[in-house]
Design a protein around this motif. Sequence first.
Motif, PDB file in Angstrom:
ATOM      1  N   MET A   1       0.830  -1.188   0.000  1.00 36.26           N
ATOM      2  CA  MET A   1       0.000   0.000   0.000  1.00 36.26           C
ATOM      3  C   MET A   1       0.868   1.243   0.000  1.00 36.26           C
ATOM      4  O   MET A   1       2.068   1.203   0.212  1.00 36.26           O
ATOM      5  N   ALA A   2       0.175   2.392  -0.182  1.00 35.95           N
ATOM      6  CA  ALA A   2       0.908   3.638  -0.347  1.00 35.95           C
ATOM      7  C   ALA A   2       1.700   4.015   0.891  1.00 35.95           C
ATOM      8  O   ALA A   2       2.802   4.539   0.810  1.00 35.95           O
ATOM      9  N   GLU A   3       1.129   3.747   2.122  1.00 34.20           N
ATOM     10  CA  GLU A   3       1.843   4.134   3.327  1.00 34.20           C
ATOM     11  C   GLU A   3       3.111   3.310   3.503  1.00 34.20           C
ATOM     12  O   GLU A   3       4.104   3.801   4.019  1.00 34.20           O
ATOM     13  N   ASN A   4       3.099   2.051   3.049  1.00 36.80           N
ATOM     14  CA  ASN A   4       4.303   1.237   3.101  1.00 36.80           C
ATOM     15  C   ASN A   4       5.386   1.806   2.201  1.00 36.80           C
ATOM     16  O   ASN A   4       6.569   1.803   2.541  1.00 36.80           O
ATOM     17  N   ASP A   5       4.985   2.283   1.022  1.00 35.02           N
ATOM     18  CA  ASP A   5       5.940   2.896   0.109  1.00 35.02           C
ATOM     19  C   ASP A   5       6.544   4.159   0.721  1.00 35.02           C
ATOM     20  O   ASP A   5       7.708   4.483   0.501  1.00 35.02           O
ATOM     21  N   THR A   6       5.733   4.876   1.522  1.00 37.37           N
ATOM     22  CA  THR A   6       6.237   6.077   2.183  1.00 37.37           C
ATOM     23  C   THR A   6       7.381   5.736   3.114  1.00 37.37           C
ATOM     24  O   THR A   6       8.410   6.408   3.143  1.00 37.37           O
ATOM     25  N   PHE A   7       7.250   4.649   3.870  1.00 44.54           N
ATOM     26  CA  PHE A   7       8.293   4.274   4.806  1.00 44.54           C
ATOM     27  C   PHE A   7       9.481   3.644   4.094  1.00 44.54           C
ATOM     28  O   PHE A   7      10.619   3.789   4.543  1.00 44.54           O
ATOM     29  N   SER A 374       5.335  14.872 -28.245  1.00 42.79           N
ATOM     30  CA  SER A 374       5.580  14.230 -26.956  1.00 42.79           C
ATOM     31  C   SER A 374       4.250  13.896 -26.287  1.00 42.79           C
ATOM     32  O   SER A 374       3.236  14.556 -26.526  1.00 42.79           O
ATOM     33  N   LEU A 375       4.293  12.874 -25.437  1.00 45.65           N
ATOM     34  CA  LEU A 375       3.066  12.497 -24.732  1.00 45.65           C
ATOM     35  C   LEU A 375       2.598  13.631 -23.832  1.00 45.65           C
ATOM     36  O   LEU A 375       3.390  14.265 -23.130  1.00 45.65           O
ATOM     37  N   LYS A 376       1.316  13.872 -23.839  1.00 46.84           N
ATOM     38  CA  LYS A 376       0.717  14.932 -23.021  1.00 46.84           C
ATOM     39  C   LYS A 376       0.353  14.353 -21.656  1.00 46.84           C
ATOM     40  O   LYS A 376      -0.523  13.504 -21.545  1.00 46.84           O
ATOM     41  N   GLU A 377       1.052  14.791 -20.623  1.00 46.46           N
ATOM     42  CA  GLU A 377       0.820  14.274 -19.281  1.00 46.46           C
ATOM     43  C   GLU A 377      -0.458  14.868 -18.685  1.00 46.46           C
ATOM     44  O   GLU A 377      -0.873  15.972 -19.033  1.00 46.46           O
ATOM     45  N   LEU A 378      -1.055  14.115 -17.775  1.00 52.59           N
ATOM     46  CA  LEU A 378      -2.185  14.627 -17.021  1.00 52.59           C
ATOM     47  C   LEU A 378      -1.640  15.403 -15.829  1.00 52.59           C
ATOM     48  O   LEU A 378      -0.822  14.881 -15.052  1.00 52.59           O
ATOM     49  N   GLU A 379      -2.086  16.615 -15.663  1.00 50.98           N
ATOM     50  CA  GLU A 379      -1.462  17.552 -14.724  1.00 50.98           C
ATOM     51  C   GLU A 379      -1.507  17.080 -13.274  1.00 50.98           C
ATOM     52  O   GLU A 379      -0.554  17.262 -12.528  1.00 50.98           O
ATOM     53  N   PHE A 380      -2.596  16.474 -12.861  1.00 49.55           N
ATOM     54  CA  PHE A 380      -2.779  16.173 -11.438  1.00 49.55           C
ATOM     55  C   PHE A 380      -2.643  14.689 -11.118  1.00 49.55           C
ATOM     56  O   PHE A 380      -3.139  14.224 -10.094  1.00 49.55           O
ATOM     57  N   ALA A 381      -1.997  13.944 -12.018  1.00 51.13           N
ATOM     58  CA  ALA A 381      -1.825  12.500 -11.813  1.00 51.13           C
ATOM     59  C   ALA A 381      -0.347  12.146 -11.833  1.00 51.13           C
ATOM     60  O   ALA A 381       0.478  12.873 -12.388  1.00 51.13           O
ATOM     61  N   THR A 382      -0.017  11.026 -11.216  1.00 50.24           N
ATOM     62  CA  THR A 382       1.353  10.530 -11.221  1.00 50.24           C
ATOM     63  C   THR A 382       1.329   9.014 -11.430  1.00 50.24           C
ATOM     64  O   THR A 382       0.400   8.327 -10.994  1.00 50.24           O
ATOM     65  N   SER A 383       2.346   8.515 -12.113  1.00 53.01           N
ATOM     66  CA  SER A 383       2.464   7.068 -12.328  1.00 53.01           C
ATOM     67  C   SER A 383       3.372   6.422 -11.284  1.00 53.01           C
ATOM     68  O   SER A 383       3.582   5.217 -11.311  1.00 53.01           O
ATOM     69  N   ASP A 384       3.900   7.240 -10.367  1.00 55.35           N
ATOM     70  CA  ASP A 384       4.799   6.741  -9.325  1.00 55.35           C
ATOM     71  C   ASP A 384       4.025   6.552  -8.028  1.00 55.35           C
ATOM     72  O   ASP A 384       3.596   7.522  -7.406  1.00 55.35           O
ATOM     73  N   PRO A 385       3.825   5.312  -7.594  1.00 52.12           N
ATOM     74  CA  PRO A 385       3.070   5.087  -6.353  1.00 52.12           C
ATOM     75  C   PRO A 385       3.781   5.612  -5.120  1.00 52.12           C
ATOM     76  O   PRO A 385       3.178   5.760  -4.060  1.00 52.12           O
ATOM     77  N   ALA A 387       5.365   8.601  -5.025  1.00 53.42           N
ATOM     78  CA  ALA A 387       5.518  10.051  -5.098  1.00 53.42           C
ATOM     79  C   ALA A 387       4.773  10.741  -3.971  1.00 53.42           C
ATOM     80  O   ALA A 387       3.706  10.321  -3.558  1.00 53.42           O
ATOM     81  N   GLU A 388       5.365  11.808  -3.453  1.00 53.39           N
ATOM     82  CA  GLU A 388       4.713  12.646  -2.439  1.00 53.39           C
ATOM     83  C   GLU A 388       4.523  14.037  -3.013  1.00 53.39           C
ATOM     84  O   GLU A 388       4.947  15.036  -2.451  1.00 53.39           O
ATOM     85  N   THR A 389       3.861  14.095  -4.147  1.00 49.43           N
ATOM     86  CA  THR A 389       3.703  15.365  -4.854  1.00 49.43           C
ATOM     87  C   THR A 389       2.315  15.957  -4.681  1.00 49.43           C
ATOM     88  O   THR A 389       2.031  17.018  -5.219  1.00 49.43           O
ATOM     89  N   GLY A 390       1.450  15.274  -3.943  1.00 44.44           N
ATOM     90  CA  GLY A 390       0.068  15.738  -3.820  1.00 44.44           C
ATOM     91  C   GLY A 390      -0.778  15.301  -4.992  1.00 44.44           C
ATOM     92  O   GLY A 390      -1.960  15.637  -5.067  1.00 44.44           O
ATOM     93  N   LYS A 391      -0.180  14.559  -5.935  1.00 45.66           N
ATOM     94  CA  LYS A 391      -0.923  14.070  -7.096  1.00 45.66           C
ATOM     95  C   LYS A 391      -1.452  12.661  -6.812  1.00 45.66           C
ATOM     96  O   LYS A 391      -0.898  11.922  -6.005  1.00 45.66           O
ATOM     97  N   ILE A 392      -2.530  12.312  -7.503  1.00 44.06           N
ATOM     98  CA  ILE A 392      -3.144  11.010  -7.314  1.00 44.06           C
ATOM     99  C   ILE A 392      -2.457   9.974  -8.205  1.00 44.06           C
ATOM    100  O   ILE A 392      -2.235  10.213  -9.391  1.00 44.06           O
ATOM    101  N   LEU A 397      -1.684   5.568 -16.232  1.00 46.95           N
ATOM    102  CA  LEU A 397      -1.475   6.946 -16.692  1.00 46.95           C
ATOM    103  C   LEU A 397      -0.799   6.979 -18.061  1.00 46.95           C
ATOM    104  O   LEU A 397      -1.081   7.854 -18.887  1.00 46.95           O
ATOM    105  N   PHE A 398       0.095   6.053 -18.325  1.00 45.81           N
ATOM    106  CA  PHE A 398       0.789   5.996 -19.602  1.00 45.81           C
ATOM    107  C   PHE A 398      -0.210   5.831 -20.749  1.00 45.81           C
ATOM    108  O   PHE A 398      -0.110   6.490 -21.788  1.00 45.81           O
ATOM    109  N   ALA A 399      -1.184   4.950 -20.555  1.00 46.24           N
ATOM    110  CA  ALA A 399      -2.208   4.732 -21.579  1.00 46.24           C
ATOM    111  C   ALA A 399      -3.064   5.972 -21.783  1.00 46.24           C
ATOM    112  O   ALA A 399      -3.384   6.356 -22.924  1.00 46.24           O
ATOM    113  N   LEU A 400      -3.429   6.643 -20.702  1.00 48.45           N
ATOM    114  CA  LEU A 400      -4.232   7.864 -20.809  1.00 48.45           C
ATOM    115  C   LEU A 400      -3.461   8.968 -21.531  1.00 48.45           C
ATOM    116  O   LEU A 400      -4.023   9.699 -22.366  1.00 48.45           O
TER     117      LEU A 400
END
Length: 584
Positions: A1-7, A374-385, A387-392, A397-400
């Motif tokens: 889970m995400a909290e495990n990745d945080t630690f 170039s691929l157009k990224e979604l502004e408020f999303a991240t593909s890195d589980p 990440a602590e960027t405030g993005k979901i 995301l790559f497919a989108l």
Amino acid sequence: MAENDTFDRLVTDMPLDERLQILEKITHQTDISTLSLYEGETEASFDSNVEAQFARTPWYERMLLIIISFFKNSSPLKVFESRQIVRLGKFINSQAPGMYDYQRNFLLPKFHETLDALKNSARYFYITLDASVQRNKDAFYAFLSSLVLGEQYNVLKNATIPANLLKTHPKVSDTELHQVAFSTIEHTLEDITAAQRKIMYTNIRTLICLKELSSFLYDRVLLSFSFEPSLAGKACSGHIIREQLINLNNILFSFRNPPSSELLESLFMFVLQNRKQEENFDRDSEMIKLLEEAKQCLDVVRVFNKYVPLTLILRCISHNMALAPSEIAGGEDWFVTFREYWKEQFEKQFTEYSREKHQKTLTDSFKDFLKGKSLKELEFATSDPNAETGKIYIDNLFALSFLKTFYEAVFLNDVNNVLRPIVFDGEFVRRENKIAFTESYNDILKLDDAIKDFEETISPEGQLGKRFENAVGDVSSLPGKRRRIQLILDEAHTESHKIVDTTQAALKNLISILAGIPRRDANGQYDILVNMAKFMGKDIMEFGDGPQGKKAQIFLNGIADTLQKLQKTSQILEEIDTISKNLK
């Protein structure tokens, strides 16, 4: 889970030098006693070997015991032990008055009060342990090791990062990279000295004992006490809670070593990690405050062990002079857990490295298809589980991003020029083909709006974005926070996959129906257009060099080119999906 990745990230990102500076600072500003929490002097001062004592008893006393045992229908040794129990009860009253009434076998109000104080102090660590060890035991062991293993820790951390390994082994294959990483981890673990292993084991052992003490069912024991008017307080029969007290006694006996400064620093650093985003947060001051509170709680444990002769009380309750506390199990497998953690860390890092590598290869392969854009990224999303960027975090995301770029670069400029006339003017032999073609076309046409709506939903002003921001900022309940974040991620996952799945289904429908038009097979599943002449001219069988032939050829070439683009789009989506599944 995400909290495990945080630690996990806390383990790998926090420099050792910084940890050592923090440890040195708090060591100078706090005074955590290193005295044993459990001395056991009171128990040692009272001989528990009944048989040896009986053997040393004068002959005339033994004779008296034989006579008494005859009338009591018991053995002389048992009669002697009963007398020793009485002596022990009197000894308890003299050493710890108000704790235990041996005549009625009652635990008295003072015992209740002292146990309640122990509960409050032990429970202080419960929340700390829940926010650290309970959430990610393996990562915590690794985090603690940085203060014990020093350079070995740095080598292990470096060995889990593929990019670092590739600097020293630039030409290795992915399989060889695995071998290099695991070999480095194993050799580094072999370099851990016996002294270092002992320190780690002691810390882990202490941690387990602290966990057992903090999670002991104090309330169940305390609720067994009831108010006794004659004692002006709460009392309880010793037999009722004997088993629970034996368990507590074993824990206290095992918890002899107080937590080291390294262990407490690691525990509280994990907890404070959740608060680092707070305004005016001072980590060092908060650390010192927590250590002072921990010191006070440990002093309560030490006082309980000093003034409550629990082993002696249990001997009286059990009528067993040989009863003694035993060690609780735990901590022996720390090294196995530690080794597996670093190997799993490499696998996680390698998965991310492979994902990026495959995505780059795939991106390069369809660069021409997207006309160099170039691929157009979604502004408020991240593909890195992690990440602590405030993005979901969005796992597809790559497919989108690909679909968003495809819509603008390929669909609007090329594909739509062929599909739109067929949707509006084409007349299919089978009505169901017309409906399916139109619906699939509309799904592709609405793709851009669907992605924009999704972006709006996960933005800070959107429904999911607001909930995500509130959940991340929630400090009231860690388990509740984790559940809320996971629910939001699950909703985002469902919505994003719906967009991709709908588009993929629409593409396959369009490909199947569109492929039937050039074949002009009226008996096939995907039939010709009734009004083909409108698109190709009157003579659809003979193209020739005239205007009608050119019109027919242009139409057929447009169909072929569109088919190729739709097939390529569908293929790329399948390749993206394959990469995602293989790397999960």
